[in-house]
Design a protein around this motif. Structure first.
Motif, short mmCIF file in Angstrom:
data_model
loop_
_atom_site.label_atom_id
_atom_site.label_comp_id
_atom_site.label_asym_id
_atom_site.label_seq_id
_atom_site.Cartn_x
_atom_site.Cartn_y
_atom_site.Cartn_z
N GLU A 80 0.84 -1.19 0.00
CA GLU A 80 0.00 0.00 0.00
C GLU A 80 0.88 1.24 0.00
OE1 GLU A 80 -2.85 0.05 3.11
OE2 GLU A 80 -3.71 -1.91 2.60
N GLY A 81 0.48 2.21 -0.80
CA GLY A 81 1.24 3.45 -0.85
C GLY A 81 0.51 4.52 -1.63
N ASP A 82 0.96 5.75 -1.48
CA ASP A 82 0.40 6.88 -2.21
C ASP A 82 1.25 7.12 -3.45
OD1 ASP A 82 -1.61 7.40 -0.28
OD2 ASP A 82 -0.12 8.42 0.98
N ILE A 83 0.59 7.21 -4.60
CA ILE A 83 1.28 7.36 -5.88
C ILE A 83 1.16 8.79 -6.35
CG2 ILE A 83 1.48 6.49 -8.23
CD1 ILE A 83 -0.31 4.10 -7.30
N VAL A 84 2.28 9.41 -6.69
CA VAL A 84 2.25 10.77 -7.25
C VAL A 84 3.17 10.81 -8.47
CG1 VAL A 84 1.72 11.89 -5.07
CG2 VAL A 84 4.11 11.56 -5.73
N LEU A 85 2.81 11.65 -9.42
CA LEU A 85 3.64 11.86 -10.60
C LEU A 85 4.71 12.88 -10.25
CD1 LEU A 85 4.13 11.32 -13.64
CD2 LEU A 85 2.59 13.25 -14.10
N ALA A 86 5.97 12.46 -10.27
CA ALA A 86 7.07 13.35 -9.89
C ALA A 86 7.62 14.14 -11.07
CB ALA A 86 8.20 12.53 -9.25
N ASN A 87 7.61 13.53 -12.24
CA ASN A 87 8.16 14.20 -13.42
C ASN A 87 7.61 13.51 -14.66
OD1 ASN A 87 9.74 16.00 -14.91
ND2 ASN A 87 11.47 14.57 -15.00
N ALA A 88 7.47 14.24 -15.76
CA ALA A 88 6.92 13.63 -16.97
C ALA A 88 7.31 14.41 -18.21
CB ALA A 88 5.39 13.53 -16.87
N GLU A 89 7.33 13.72 -19.32
CA GLU A 89 7.51 14.36 -20.62
C GLU A 89 6.69 13.59 -21.65
OE1 GLU A 89 11.40 12.84 -22.71
OE2 GLU A 89 11.88 13.35 -20.61
N ASP B 9 -3.20 0.87 -34.98
CA ASP B 9 -1.89 0.24 -34.79
C ASP B 9 -0.79 1.26 -34.48
OD1 ASP B 9 -2.42 -2.50 -35.17
OD2 ASP B 9 -2.45 -2.26 -37.34
N LYS B 10 -1.04 2.51 -34.81
CA LYS B 10 0.01 3.53 -34.79
C LYS B 10 0.20 4.12 -33.38
CE LYS B 10 0.06 6.35 -38.23
NZ LYS B 10 -0.32 7.44 -39.16
N VAL B 11 1.47 4.32 -33.00
CA VAL B 11 1.78 5.04 -31.76
C VAL B 11 1.70 6.52 -32.07
CG1 VAL B 11 3.49 5.48 -29.98
CG2 VAL B 11 3.27 3.18 -30.93
N ALA B 12 0.70 7.20 -31.48
CA ALA B 12 0.46 8.61 -31.78
C ALA B 12 1.13 9.54 -30.77
CB ALA B 12 -1.03 8.88 -31.84
N ALA B 13 1.45 9.03 -29.58
CA ALA B 13 2.13 9.83 -28.56
C ALA B 13 2.91 8.91 -27.64
CB ALA B 13 1.14 10.67 -27.76
N LYS B 14 4.06 9.40 -27.16
CA LYS B 14 4.87 8.66 -26.20
C LYS B 14 5.04 9.51 -24.95
CE LYS B 14 7.57 5.72 -29.33
NZ LYS B 14 8.94 5.32 -29.75
N PHE B 15 4.71 8.93 -23.81
CA PHE B 15 4.77 9.62 -22.53
C PHE B 15 5.71 8.85 -21.61
CE2 PHE B 15 3.27 9.46 -18.14
CZ PHE B 15 3.07 10.79 -17.80
N ILE B 16 6.57 9.56 -20.90
CA ILE B 16 7.42 8.94 -19.89
C ILE B 16 7.15 9.62 -18.56
CG2 ILE B 16 9.78 8.50 -19.13
CD1 ILE B 16 10.63 8.44 -22.05
N GLY B 17 6.70 8.85 -17.60
CA GLY B 17 6.38 9.39 -16.29
C GLY B 17 7.23 8.76 -15.20
N GLN B 18 7.73 9.58 -14.31
CA GLN B 18 8.44 9.12 -13.13
C GLN B 18 7.46 9.21 -11.96
OE1 GLN B 18 11.49 7.92 -13.10
NE2 GLN B 18 12.37 8.64 -15.04
N TYR B 19 7.09 8.07 -11.40
CA TYR B 19 6.11 8.03 -10.32
C TYR B 19 6.80 7.73 -9.00
CZ TYR B 19 2.65 7.90 -14.05
OH TYR B 19 1.89 8.22 -15.15
N ALA B 20 6.51 8.54 -8.00
CA ALA B 20 7.02 8.31 -6.65
C ALA B 20 5.92 7.66 -5.82
CB ALA B 20 7.46 9.62 -6.01
N VAL B 21 6.29 6.64 -5.06
CA VAL B 21 5.34 5.95 -4.19
C VAL B 21 5.83 6.06 -2.76
CG1 VAL B 21 4.10 3.80 -3.78
CG2 VAL B 21 4.97 4.30 -6.09
N ILE B 22 4.98 6.53 -1.87
CA ILE B 22 5.29 6.68 -0.47
C ILE B 22 4.45 5.70 0.32
CG2 ILE B 22 5.46 8.27 1.48
CD1 ILE B 22 7.21 9.00 -0.92
N ALA B 23 5.09 4.95 1.20
CA ALA B 23 4.37 3.92 1.97
C ALA B 23 3.23 4.55 2.76
CB ALA B 23 5.33 3.20 2.91
N ALA B 24 2.09 3.88 2.76
CA ALA B 24 0.93 4.36 3.51
C ALA B 24 1.22 4.28 5.01
CB ALA B 24 -0.29 3.54 3.16
N LYS B 25 0.82 5.30 5.76
CA LYS B 25 1.04 5.31 7.20
C LYS B 25 -0.08 4.54 7.90
CE LYS B 25 3.44 9.75 7.19
NZ LYS B 25 3.45 11.15 7.71
#
Length: 298
Positions: free
Chosen positions: A227-236, A281-297
């Motif tokens: 279990e953890g909280d997911i947040v998007l830390a960085n993306a392009e 069939d075509k890839v129309a967009a490419k996204f790269i996301g860095q997700y940070a997960v913090i353990a649930a308290k």
């Protein structure tokens, strides 16, 4: 053994369209170009080759809405009919349809093909159009199960989490199409997300990509009983082509980096997820996301 393939380059598409014209248009004196329509860029294309590399069967599927699709341009070389090639093409298109969130497929069958499609589970609905004034067609339909049975509850839980906590996802009608532990496909409704060009709005593409990556991390947590909280830390994101139909998001194991199990050891984890937004069939967009997960308290 014959394999079903997708065209990968201009040369493949040239041969693919030539075959469609040869078997579906030339016998009725239709000009070259009549075998192509304005939905090609948002469709899923499949073909089969013989041992000499010659195309001997083709078929196409395109979505008509978020959950519906149509099969068109089915053809098998006369010399190879009766060998199950048409069935292979249909099965391949149906497998892709499931991943793209399709719950119902329609097609317009020539009278001589009715029995073939009925054997594959298609139901006769009604007479449809007459092609070139002489070829009667019949509307046929088939319902599909879009989720892997073992992952249905988990996928439904993610969709509910999106809709209950992120209002934009509910407005977009974001859904999990397919998840099997190796691949994740999502979809959204083009009717809400289209721009003035009748293609998918760039902001909706970004949102769907972000939530698809977020959903992948959600599944990683669930499958590792963490279990953890997911947040998007960085993306392009890179927009490569218009999304002409209902948007489909895709990611898989090979597009993911990071170890979710560090969450239990260090209280945090970092996961990199690459997401592709597909137009057919075509890839129309490419996204790269860095997700940070913090353990649930506790």
């Amino acid at each position: 053994m014959y394999q079903v393939k997708a065209p990968e380059n201009k040369a493949d598409f040239k041969r693919y369209y030539q075959f469609r014209w040869q078997w579906l248009r030339a016998p009725w004196q239709q000009p070259i170009g009549s075998e192509i329509d304005d939905l090609e860029n948002q469709a899923i294309h499949r073909f089969i080759e013989n041992e000499q590399g010659q195309i001997i069967a083709v078929g196409r599927l395109h979505k008509t809405s978020q959950n519906q699709a149509q099969i068109r341009y089915m053809a098998v070389d006369e010399q190879y009919q009766g060998q199950g090639l048409g069935k292979l093409v249909i099965q391949s298109l149906e497998q892709e349809a499931v991943k793209h969130g399709v719950t119902q497929i329609t097609l317009n069958a020539r009278e001589v093909a009715l029995v073939f499609y009925q054997r594959l589970g298609y139901q006769l609905a009604e007479k449809s159009h007459v092609l070139y004034g002489e070829i009667q067609h019949f509307l046929m339909t088939k319902s599909l199960n879009t989720l892997d049975d073992n992952k249905t509850l988990l996928s439904q839980a993610l969709t509910c989490t999106w809709h209950n906590t992120i209002p934009m996802s509910a407005a977009m009608n974001m859904k999990v199409n397919y998840f099997n532990g190796e691949q994740l496909f999502t979809s959204s409704d083009l009717a809400f997300n289209k721009n003035l060009h009748n293609t998918m709005f760039a902001g909706s593409i970004y949102t769907q990509a972000t939530l698809t990556g977020w959903g992948w991390v959600y599944f990683l947590l669930a499958e590792n009983k963490l279990e953890g909280d997911i947040v998007l830390a960085n993306a392009e994101i890179k927009y490569l082509a218009p999304v002409a139909g209902a948007g489909v998001g895709f990611t898989n194991v090979a597009l993911t980096e990071g170890d979710i199990t560090t969450l239990s050891q260090k209280g945090k984890a970092r996961i990199r997820v690459e997401v592709h937004i597909l137009s057919g069939d075509k890839v129309a967009a490419k996204f790269i996301g860095q997700y940070a997960v913090i353990a649930a308290k506790d």
